[in-house]
Design an enzyme around this catalytic site. Structure first.
Site, short mmCIF file in Angstrom:
data_model
loop_
_atom_site.label_atom_id
_atom_site.label_comp_id
_atom_site.label_asym_id
_atom_site.label_seq_id
_atom_site.Cartn_x
_atom_site.Cartn_y
_atom_site.Cartn_z
CB CYS A 90 26.90 -72.66 45.39
SG CYS A 90 26.82 -71.41 46.68
C1 BEZ Z 1 27.22 -67.81 44.47
O1 BEZ Z 1 27.41 -68.96 44.90
O2 BEZ Z 1 27.61 -67.47 43.38
C2 BEZ Z 1 26.49 -66.81 45.33
C3 BEZ Z 1 26.02 -67.16 46.55
C4 BEZ Z 1 25.34 -66.23 47.31
C5 BEZ Z 1 25.14 -64.95 46.82
C6 BEZ Z 1 25.63 -64.62 45.60
C7 BEZ Z 1 26.30 -65.55 44.83
#
Ligand code: BEZ
Length: 256
Positions: A90
């Protein structure tokens, strides 16, 4: 504000009688998003489809409280969600969208993000995003700690709402047009970062299609040939666009 829906309220939801389709549709039109959820049964959670109106909601964002429809005004918008602040994928996505601000602005597209945490957490996360991507994130991020907006946009299921502390908001993208219609939905697994160029490409295709009455082929980019839709005769297409290249009666290319 996206009001907090307590666990007891959620339990109560499952004990409410099922409404008939007419009753529930009437109730949905009358009720605020939060009250609507009290009326909901699993079958009634909004199922957003291309062409349906983007549901309205009120929420706290990093740029103040908003009424979503008022915030949209008459612009195009991309609305994208994130499972949580301070997650690696994200973080890269928000940095990339922030850097593309001029390109979205040129197309009259507003951007708004959502993440399932509160405002103080968003604020600290934005500092990291700006540092890591060497940018200044300019668009609002909705604080959706109670997942109420995620619920409305089908990013969490009714089942997940009963365990909101552990449920992940699906990584989703919605493209919304100036009439507030959903024009594209994309859902990604948490492990896969989105492709910001693809989001921009779809906006170019939609805006071109709306303006010129054409459709666009696989991997289309601005400047490439477009397709004459089946509803337009070749004769009319020639009058409108000039040359038409007919590969098959149902596959005709032209230039705009
Ligand atoms: C991420 O954005 O890296 C992520 C989001 C939710 C769970 C695990 C990783």
């Amino acid at each position: 504000m996206a009001s907090h829906l307590t666990r007891s309220a959620l339990r109560a939801t499952s004990q409410l009688p099922r409404l008939s389709a007419t009753q529930s549709s009437f109730a949905s039109r009358q009720a605020s998003p939060v009250f609507r959820r009290y009326l909901a049964t699993p079958a009634e959670q909004p199922r957003l489809r291309i062409g349906t109106e983007a549901p309205n909601f009120k929420a706290k964002t990093t740029q103040g409280d908003i009424d979503f429809h008022q915030w949209l005004g008459g612009s195009w918008a991309i609305f994208f969600s994130h499972p949580a602040d301070f997650t690696p994928v994200c973080t890269t996505e928000l940095g990339a969208f922030a850097k593309m601000r001029d390109q979205f602005e040129k197309r009259d597209v507003k951007m708004i993000g959502l993440s399932a945490n509160d405002l103080s957490s968003h604020g600290k996360w934005i500092e990291d995003i700006n540092e890591l991507s060497d940018t200044t994130l300019q668009f609002p991020i909705i604080a959706d700690a109670d997942r109420s907006v995620a619920y409305l946009y089908d990013m969490v299921s009714e089942e997940d709402m009963k365990k909101i502390d552990t449920a992940f908001t699906i990584r989703s993208v919605f493209i919304i047009d100036p009439s507030k219609k959903v024009r594209l939905t994309m859902m990604y697994p948490a492990s896969v970062g989105r492709n910001s160029s693809e989001v921009l490409r779809v906006i170019d295709s939609l805006q071109t299609g709306d303006k010129k009455g054409v459709t666009t082929p696989i991997d289309w980019q601005v400047g490439d040939d477009v397709i004459v839709p089946p509803s337009v005769s070749t004769e009319d297409a020639k009058k409108k666009f000039g040359q038409v290249r007919e590969m098959k009666p149902y596959l005709r290319y032209t230039q705009i």
